[in-house]
Design an enzyme around this catalytic site. Structure first.
Site, PDB file in Angstrom:
ATOM      1  N   HIS A  55       2.846 -12.500  -6.002  1.00 11.04           N
ATOM      2  CA  HIS A  55       1.859 -12.711  -4.934  1.00 11.04           C
ATOM      3  C   HIS A  55       1.499 -14.200  -4.854  1.00 11.04           C
ATOM      4  O   HIS A  55       0.332 -14.577  -4.923  1.00 11.04           O
ATOM      5  CB  HIS A  55       0.619 -11.862  -5.195  1.00 11.04           C
ATOM      6  CG  HIS A  55      -0.144 -11.507  -3.965  1.00 11.04           C
ATOM      7  ND1 HIS A  55      -0.631 -12.452  -3.096  1.00 11.04           N
ATOM      8  CD2 HIS A  55      -0.488 -10.302  -3.447  1.00 11.04           C
ATOM      9  CE1 HIS A  55      -1.263 -11.850  -2.116  1.00 11.04           C
ATOM     10  NE2 HIS A  55      -1.185 -10.534  -2.288  1.00 11.04           N
ATOM     11  N   GLU A  91       5.241 -12.823   0.177  1.00  7.01           N
ATOM     12  CA  GLU A  91       5.527 -11.821  -0.857  1.00  7.01           C
ATOM     13  C   GLU A  91       6.812 -11.078  -0.514  1.00  7.01           C
ATOM     14  O   GLU A  91       6.830 -10.214   0.362  1.00  7.01           O
ATOM     15  CB  GLU A  91       4.368 -10.822  -0.935  1.00  7.01           C
ATOM     16  CG  GLU A  91       3.003 -11.474  -1.073  1.00  7.01           C
ATOM     17  CD  GLU A  91       1.890 -10.563  -0.559  1.00  7.01           C
ATOM     18  OE1 GLU A  91       1.874  -9.376  -0.920  1.00  7.01           O
ATOM     19  OE2 GLU A  91       1.051 -11.037   0.214  1.00  7.01           O
ATOM     20  N   ASP A 134      -1.691 -10.540   8.145  1.00  9.28           N
ATOM     21  CA  ASP A 134      -1.609  -9.689   6.957  1.00  9.28           C
ATOM     22  C   ASP A 134      -0.581  -8.639   7.338  1.00  9.28           C
ATOM     23  O   ASP A 134      -0.919  -7.519   7.715  1.00  9.28           O
ATOM     24  CB  ASP A 134      -2.977  -9.077   6.638  1.00  9.28           C
ATOM     25  CG  ASP A 134      -2.968  -8.357   5.298  1.00  9.28           C
ATOM     26  OD1 ASP A 134      -1.876  -8.207   4.716  1.00  9.28           O
ATOM     27  OD2 ASP A 134      -4.048  -7.947   4.843  1.00  9.28           O
ATOM     28  N   ARG A 181       0.824  -1.216   0.000  1.00  8.42           N
ATOM     29  CA  ARG A 181       0.000   0.000   0.000  1.00  8.42           C
ATOM     30  C   ARG A 181       0.855   1.261   0.000  1.00  8.42           C
ATOM     31  O   ARG A 181       1.852   1.324   0.729  1.00  8.42           O
ATOM     32  CB  ARG A 181      -0.919   0.009   1.222  1.00  8.42           C
ATOM     33  CG  ARG A 181      -1.967  -1.080   1.150  1.00  8.42           C
ATOM     34  CD  ARG A 181      -2.848  -1.155   2.382  1.00  8.42           C
ATOM     35  NE  ARG A 181      -3.930  -2.117   2.156  1.00  8.42           N
ATOM     36  CZ  ARG A 181      -3.813  -3.440   2.321  1.00  8.42           C
ATOM     37  NH1 ARG A 181      -2.670  -3.957   2.732  1.00  8.42           N
ATOM     38  NH2 ARG A 181      -4.821  -4.241   2.054  1.00  8.42           N
TER      39      ARG A 181
END
Ligand SMILES: OC[C@H]1O[C@H](O[C@H]2[C@H](O)[C@@H](O)[C@H](O)O[C@@H]2CO)[C@H](O)[C@@H](O)[C@@H]1O
Length: 345
Positions: A180, A310, A243, A80
């Protein structure tokens, strides 16, 4: 070593080709031109069949019916970017946003939405598929144009190396790509027989929108401590899933692995290496209904059925000091490598 190609589908006007690379041990991978997606990592089983280490879909369309970004190529910038804003070369930029006013995984014009051109190559000990695309400001809204190359190589050591390059002749831009990929090394629909090691002492504090706050936290005495092999499912249960971004200790291709994932029942093991400062682990703790992964033979996927690992520079690096260099200068070429080495223990 063998290479096979087949057109599998017409997806939203794109002719999608699947390329299979097979090594001398009967291990194979396949990739799709759409999203430069890693479609399969097939390793031989005792009964003469294959086990796919990746979460996969049967069709190209399957990859786009949900927001998992399953095994797709992510760029220009993984993770992000807060508010889709950053300063580069003294100039402020606003790039397109796609989640709560932030830019996730390259935004709406990400690598994963492109149908990539490809060629193939082979040497005595390896086979490769080479994807290329001109990445354009007019399409994804990031500053500058560059030539992107993604190479998947399978070698006879059962190692998959993915290299991401950008050759920039125009203006300064950002470059922080990743794969990913989601893994489940077992035949189960959970991760209970998996152990994980991550070479990380620290992880990032995130805000409610999963944006790094700038604070770096210690893993000691938390479910984030994977410095020794740890049962992944137990850590997932203790943390209600992950996450999160781990800070990699002394990143470097030639030094220690970033992570090792092992299935204790089958003896399958994957070792991940990269040059990046970060590793994002996403265990898909909440997922939409109706996601039909190939491995589930018609059933809906369940939360924490696989784990995405990732490797990249830490998320929102452009807005945080010491998170890693994600700037691609004018007239610069940058290449990052991520390797996944399979072993049968
Ligand atoms: O809809 C699926 C999930 O999408 C996001 O998850 C992303 C995650 O936050 C990232 O850190 C990781 O790299 O990629 C994931 C897939 O895009 C949402 O944040 C999550 O809530 C959704 O369940």
């Amino acid at each position: 070593m063998d290479i096979f190609r087949s057109v599998i589908e017409n997806f939203e006007g794109h002719v999608v080709t699947k390329i299979r690379l097979v090594n001398d041990n009967g291990t194979e991978i396949s990739c799709l031109t759409m999203g430069a997606t890693w479609n399969e990592f097939l390793v031989p089983t005792e009964d003469g069949g294959h086990h796919n280490l990746l979460l996969s879909f049967d069709t190209a369309k399957g990859y786009y019916d949900n927001s998992l970004c399953c095994c797709q190529s992510i760029g220009r910038v993984a993770g992000r970017i807060k508010n889709g804003q950053f300063t580069l070369d003294g100039k402020q930029y606003q790039v397109p946003t796609n989640e709560n006013g932030n830019t996730l995984h390259g935004g709406p014009g990400s690598y994963r939405f492109l149908n990539w051109g490809y060629t193939t190559s082979r040497s005595a000990n390896s086979v490769s598929v080479i994807f290329q695309k001109h990445i354009k400001e007019s399409r994804d809204g990031f500053p500058g144009n560059y030539l992107a190359t993604i190479i998947y190589t399978l070698d006879n050591a059962n190692r998959v190396t993915i290299s991401y390059s950008a050759l920039n002749r125009e203006s300064e831009t950002l470059f922080n790509p990743t794969c990913h990929a989601y893994f489940n090394l077992s035949d189960k629909r959970d991760l209970s027989s998996h152990s994980l090691m991550i070479n990380s002492n620290e992880y990032l504090q995130l805000d409610d929108e999963l944006i790094p706050t700038g604070r770096v936290l210690q893993v000691d005495e938390t479910p984030y401590d994977f410095r020794k092999f740890t049962n992944l499912q137990q850590s997932i249960d203790a943390n209600e899933g992950f996450d999160d971004a781990f800070v990699v200790n002394g990143p470097g291709m030639a030094t220690k692995p970033v992570a090792v994932l092992r299935d204790n029942e089958s003896g399958r093991q994957l070792t991940l290496k990269s040059e990046g400062t970060g590793l994002v682990m996403y265990t898909m703790p909440e997922i939409d209904d109706g996601i039909k992964l190939s491995r589930d033979h018609g059933l809906d996927a369940v939360p924490c059925e696989g784990v995405a690992l990732e490797a990249q520079q830490l998320p929102d690096a452009i807005n945080n000091e010491n998170f890693g260099d994600v700037v691609l200068k004018k007239n610069e070429k940058k290449t990052y490598h991520i390797t996944f080495e399979f072993e049968q223990k």
